[in-house]
Design an enzyme around this catalytic site. Structure first.
Site, mmCIF file in Angstrom:
data_model
loop_
_atom_site.group_PDB
_atom_site.id
_atom_site.type_symbol
_atom_site.label_atom_id
_atom_site.label_comp_id
_atom_site.label_asym_id
_atom_site.label_seq_id
_atom_site.Cartn_x
_atom_site.Cartn_y
_atom_site.Cartn_z
ATOM 1 C CG ASN A 7 -4.548 3.475 1.596
ATOM 2 O OD1 ASN A 7 -5.612 3.339 2.177
ATOM 3 N ND2 ASN A 7 -3.637 2.533 1.529
ATOM 4 C CB SER B 200 -0.935 0.004 1.217
ATOM 5 O OG SER B 200 -0.182 -0.043 2.404
ATOM 6 C CD GLU C 186 -6.490 1.490 -4.630
ATOM 7 O OE1 GLU C 186 -6.991 2.620 -4.532
ATOM 8 O OE2 GLU C 186 -5.510 1.134 -3.940
ATOM 9 C CG HIS D 194 -3.842 -1.735 -2.194
ATOM 10 N ND1 HIS D 194 -4.338 -0.490 -1.936
ATOM 11 C CD2 HIS D 194 -3.443 -2.223 -0.992
ATOM 12 C CE1 HIS D 194 -4.250 -0.236 -0.637
ATOM 13 N NE2 HIS D 194 -3.710 -1.275 -0.049
HETATM 14 N N1 CAA Z 1 -14.271 -12.018 7.531
HETATM 15 C C1 CAA Z 1 -15.428 -12.373 6.936
HETATM 16 N N2 CAA Z 1 -16.571 -11.653 7.032
HETATM 17 C C2 CAA Z 1 -16.537 -10.552 7.797
HETATM 18 C C3 CAA Z 1 -15.363 -10.107 8.444
HETATM 19 C C4 CAA Z 1 -14.200 -10.898 8.281
HETATM 20 N N3 CAA Z 1 -13.034 -10.554 8.841
HETATM 21 N N4 CAA Z 1 -15.643 -8.953 9.095
HETATM 22 C C5 CAA Z 1 -16.935 -8.679 8.876
HETATM 23 N N5 CAA Z 1 -17.470 -9.638 8.073
HETATM 24 C C6 CAA Z 1 -18.833 -9.668 7.537
HETATM 25 C C7 CAA Z 1 -19.833 -10.105 8.575
HETATM 26 O O1 CAA Z 1 -19.965 -11.530 8.600
HETATM 27 C C8 CAA Z 1 -21.098 -9.428 8.098
HETATM 28 O O2 CAA Z 1 -21.695 -10.175 7.040
HETATM 29 P P1 CAA Z 1 -23.306 -10.153 6.781
HETATM 30 O O3 CAA Z 1 -23.698 -8.699 6.686
HETATM 31 O O4 CAA Z 1 -23.424 -10.882 5.474
HETATM 32 O O5 CAA Z 1 -23.879 -10.869 7.944
HETATM 33 C C9 CAA Z 1 -20.599 -8.114 7.494
HETATM 34 O O6 CAA Z 1 -19.205 -8.338 7.189
HETATM 35 C C10 CAA Z 1 -20.723 -6.978 8.461
HETATM 36 O O7 CAA Z 1 -20.015 -7.301 9.653
HETATM 37 P P2 CAA Z 1 -20.531 -7.003 11.130
HETATM 38 O O8 CAA Z 1 -22.035 -7.047 11.154
HETATM 39 O O9 CAA Z 1 -19.791 -7.853 12.085
HETATM 40 O O10 CAA Z 1 -19.995 -5.562 11.450
HETATM 41 P P3 CAA Z 1 -20.190 -4.221 10.681
HETATM 42 O O11 CAA Z 1 -21.525 -4.117 10.039
HETATM 43 O O12 CAA Z 1 -19.767 -3.211 11.660
HETATM 44 O O13 CAA Z 1 -19.106 -4.283 9.501
HETATM 45 C C11 CAA Z 1 -16.980 -3.867 8.583
HETATM 46 C C12 CAA Z 1 -17.754 -4.467 9.758
HETATM 47 C C13 CAA Z 1 -17.250 -4.691 7.334
HETATM 48 C C14 CAA Z 1 -15.509 -3.948 8.957
HETATM 49 C C15 CAA Z 1 -17.498 -2.393 8.359
HETATM 50 O O14 CAA Z 1 -17.450 -1.687 9.559
HETATM 51 C C16 CAA Z 1 -16.693 -1.644 7.338
HETATM 52 O O15 CAA Z 1 -16.894 -1.786 6.146
HETATM 53 N N6 CAA Z 1 -15.754 -0.807 7.811
HETATM 54 C C17 CAA Z 1 -14.863 -0.027 6.931
HETATM 55 C C18 CAA Z 1 -13.736 -0.899 6.459
HETATM 56 C C19 CAA Z 1 -12.782 -0.149 5.593
HETATM 57 O O16 CAA Z 1 -12.921 1.021 5.265
HETATM 58 N N7 CAA Z 1 -11.718 -0.856 5.181
HETATM 59 C C20 CAA Z 1 -10.668 -0.277 4.373
HETATM 60 C C21 CAA Z 1 -9.531 0.104 5.253
HETATM 61 S S1 CAA Z 1 -8.199 0.793 4.308
HETATM 62 C C22 CAA Z 1 -7.340 -0.542 3.753
HETATM 63 O O17 CAA Z 1 -7.612 -1.673 4.051
HETATM 64 C C23 CAA Z 1 -6.225 -0.240 2.839
HETATM 65 C C24 CAA Z 1 -4.891 0.040 3.397
HETATM 66 O O18 CAA Z 1 -3.927 -0.123 2.661
HETATM 67 C C25 CAA Z 1 -4.686 0.631 4.718
#
Ligand code: CAA
Length: 289
Positions: A193, A122, A155, A143
């Site tokens: 990012n 990243s 990406e 990515h």
């Molecule tokens: N593995 C599998 N499934 C997962 C999971 C995991 N680790 N984490 C969550 N899920 C699934 C759950 O099973 C659930 O599925 P259903 O809706 O089908 O039942 C769904 O995702 C939602 O999960 P939760 O209900 O437990 O919790 P939530 O609604 O709060 O969602 C989240 C959790 C998906 C993490 C959500 O909060 C989210 O999208 N957050 C933002 C994440 C984000 O922006 N990520 C990018 C970060 S930047 C990056 O990664 C790049 C870098 O280089 C830094």
């Protein structure tokens, strides 16, 4: 190479991102070979995958047989020879140029001449990484986002040296993994990012200047901007050290003050308040979870 010729995917690094990629590939029907430097890291990666599959099982999204079949498709090892069978290798090890160089060197005697090296970096130039390998034309950025099983975007970043056939097959493979590819030039932090990290850094500044509590800033952004997670909660999720590292890298590259992480973020890194993974960041996870 055609995408249908890819039967086995290699994943180097069994951390959070590596484990997510392994799970996604195995659930998409690929045999997956996993390489890491210590058995303990492989075990931790397998735990992440098992927990994630158990969650899907408890929600009846997969059957017990499908869960078993996914796990049976995964082979883990600390020996680079495990990658001999891999048609396409995704690197998700630590973000250090020297470590990535050493990894590519260890793979070179083992893998076939057509095998593609994709990097999940990243923050390092894909062009720079390609130049460190013996096959720069077959290196591409791929990515993924955390949590990999949930986040739909990948990406796709061609290095300056990457040939168009390698980009095409990577785009096709991304679709076979159930994700949406978005191509992007090899520039620092690519698309997401470059936009997301300054937002998180701005939220830290708002918090640092006492405008509102962390919880209120996050609630405001969730309810007012329809984000799934508030920016400070997301910082803890991504890792404060990662936010700091990417912010610094963007600042060095652009010299734009808005990318420069504020003192609070730097001090949190120094104190080891790295977010969820260390138990404390903008929130205290010992109390909260
Ligand atoms: N593995 C599998 N499934 C997962 C999971 C995991 N680790 N984490 C969550 N899920 C699934 C759950 O099973 C659930 O599925 P259903 O809706 O089908 O039942 C769904 O995702 C939602 O999960 P939760 O209900 O437990 O919790 P939530 O609604 O709060 O969602 C989240 C959790 C998906 C993490 C959500 O909060 C989210 O999208 N957050 C933002 C994440 C984000 O922006 N990520 C990018 C970060 S930047 C990056 O990664 C790049 C870098 O280089 C830094």
């Amino acid at each position: 190479m055609k995408v249908d010729e890819i039967k086995t995917i290699g994943v180097c690094g069994a951390g959070t991102m590596g484990a997510g990629i392994v799970q996604q590939a195995a659930q998409s029907g690929y045999k997956v070979k996993v390489l890491d430097v210590q058995d303990a890291f492989l075990e931790r990666g397998m735990n992440i995958i098992t927990k994630s599959l158990d969650r899907l099982l408890s929600k009846e999204k997969i059957t017990a047989d499908a869960r078993r079949a996914v796990l049976d498709r995964i082979t883990m090892s600390t020996d680079p020879a495990v990658m001999a069978e891999a048609d396409f290798i995704i690197e998700a090890i630590l973000e250090e140029v020297s470590a990535k160089k050493a990894l590519f060197e260890s793979l070179e005697p083992v893998v076939g001449p057509d095998t593609i090296y994709a990097t999940n970096t990243s923050s390092i130039s894909v062009t720079q990484l390609a130049a460190l390998t013996a096959r720069p034309d077959r290196v591409v950025g791929m990515h993924f986002f955390n949590p990999v099983p949930v986040m739909k975007l990948v990406e796709i970043i061609p290095a300056l040296q990457t040939t168009p056939d390698v980009v095409d097959v990577t785009i096709e493979l991304t679709k076979k993994l159930g994700k949406t590819p978005v191509p992007c030039k090899d520039t620092p932090s690519f698309i997401v990012n470059r936009i997301l990290i300054p937002m998180i850094i701005d939220a830290a500044r708002v918090y640092e200047s006492g405008v509102a509590t962390a919880a209120d800033i996050d609630t405001a952004m969730k309810l007012g901007a329809n984000l799934p997670m508030g920016p400070l909660e997301l910082a803890d999720f991504v890792g404060i050290d990662i936010v700091y590292h990417i912010g610094n890298m963007l600042y060095e590259y652009t010299k734009e003050a808005r990318f420069n992480p504020p003192d609070l973020v730097r001090n949190m890194v120094m104190a080891g308040y790295l977010g969820r993974k260390s138990g404390k960041g903008f929130y205290d996870y010992a109390e909260k979870h």
